[in-house]
Design a protein around this motif. Structure first.
Motif, mmCIF file in Angstrom:
data_model
loop_
_atom_site.group_PDB
_atom_site.id
_atom_site.type_symbol
_atom_site.label_atom_id
_atom_site.label_comp_id
_atom_site.label_asym_id
_atom_site.label_seq_id
_atom_site.Cartn_x
_atom_site.Cartn_y
_atom_site.Cartn_z
ATOM 1 N N THR A 30 0.830 -1.196 0.000
ATOM 2 C CA THR A 30 0.000 0.000 0.000
ATOM 3 C C THR A 30 0.867 1.250 0.000
ATOM 4 O O THR A 30 2.014 1.225 0.471
ATOM 5 N N PRO A 37 -5.180 6.675 -1.477
ATOM 6 C CA PRO A 37 -4.574 5.392 -1.111
ATOM 7 C C PRO A 37 -4.619 4.418 -2.286
ATOM 8 O O PRO A 37 -5.604 4.362 -3.012
ATOM 9 N N PHE A 99 -10.085 0.292 -0.825
ATOM 10 C CA PHE A 99 -10.028 0.794 0.544
ATOM 11 C C PHE A 99 -11.404 1.082 1.149
ATOM 12 O O PHE A 99 -11.500 1.470 2.303
ATOM 13 N N THR A 103 -12.875 -3.191 3.840
ATOM 14 C CA THR A 103 -11.456 -3.048 4.139
ATOM 15 C C THR A 103 -11.278 -2.129 5.344
ATOM 16 O O THR A 103 -11.834 -1.038 5.385
ATOM 17 N N TRP A 105 -8.551 -0.086 7.565
ATOM 18 C CA TRP A 105 -7.191 0.432 7.490
ATOM 19 C C TRP A 105 -7.105 1.776 8.213
ATOM 20 O O TRP A 105 -8.114 2.368 8.548
ATOM 21 N N PRO A 113 -1.232 3.682 3.864
ATOM 22 C CA PRO A 113 -2.289 2.928 4.542
ATOM 23 C C PRO A 113 -1.747 1.645 5.174
ATOM 24 O O PRO A 113 -0.982 0.912 4.541
ATOM 25 N N LEU A 115 -3.156 -1.823 6.773
ATOM 26 C CA LEU A 115 -4.344 -2.658 6.898
ATOM 27 C C LEU A 115 -4.447 -3.201 8.318
ATOM 28 O O LEU A 115 -3.430 -3.517 8.950
#
Length: 170
Positions: A30, A37, A99, A103, A105, A113, A115
């Motif tokens: 990422t 992102p 994202f 997801t 994050w 980002p 996670l």
């Protein structure tokens, strides 16, 4: 020497079938670029060096994410846990907001980002890139490491995600 290699190279489909028997770990790379992102799933992640601490992954030259990753000033390697196959699948898909929920994050200390619920995060600075075949080798200098849950990793084997089961100890 490289002029004679194409005549000796195996066919792509035979090569793909042979590689499918090799299990590999799964990560999501990422970054953030201009406040946006970006990320992709990689099964080609590897450690390169301890001194300096270097890691690598490959990205397809045709990747729509690569132009964004290439110009980022850092990136994060999110090492996925065994229960994160859906995360890996999501970041492998095209034309979706990777994202968006579900997801989970947060921005990392430098902005990339990170996670949630992964086994570990590695925050890396771009170190080197090289074109290799139809992919780009990306090498990162590891600037920060956080290990969260060193449990079982997510693996990729024969075109499917799975879990690691250790042999019983003797």
């Amino acid at each position: 020497m490289t002029d004679t290699l194409p005549d000796r190279a195996v066919e792509a489909e035979h090569f793909r079938r042979a590689l499918a028997v090799h299990a590999s770990g799964v990560v999501v790379i990422t970054a953030q670029n201009d406040g946006v992102p970006v990320g992709l799933t990689a099964t080609s992640f590897s450690s390169v060096s301890l001194e300096p601490p270097l890691v690598s992954f490959y990205v397809d030259q045709s990747s729509s994410t690569w132009p964004w990753l290439r110009t980022a000033d850092h990136f994060a390697v999110n090492i996925l846990a065994s229960d994160q196959a859906e995360v890996a699948s999501r970041f492998a898909r095209k034309n979706i907001d990777r994202f968006a929920p579900p997801t989970r994050w947060r921005p990392g200390p430098l902005g990339a980002p990170l996670l949630q619920d992964v086994s570990a995060h590695l925050v890396c600075l771009p170190y080197e890139t090289a074109e290799v075949g139809d992919h780009i080798l990306v090498v990162g200098l590891v600037a920060e490491v956080t290990t969260h849950n060193p449990g079982r990793p997510l693996l990729y084997h024969q075109g499917r995600f799975g879990r690691f089961l250790p042999h019983p100890e003797d």
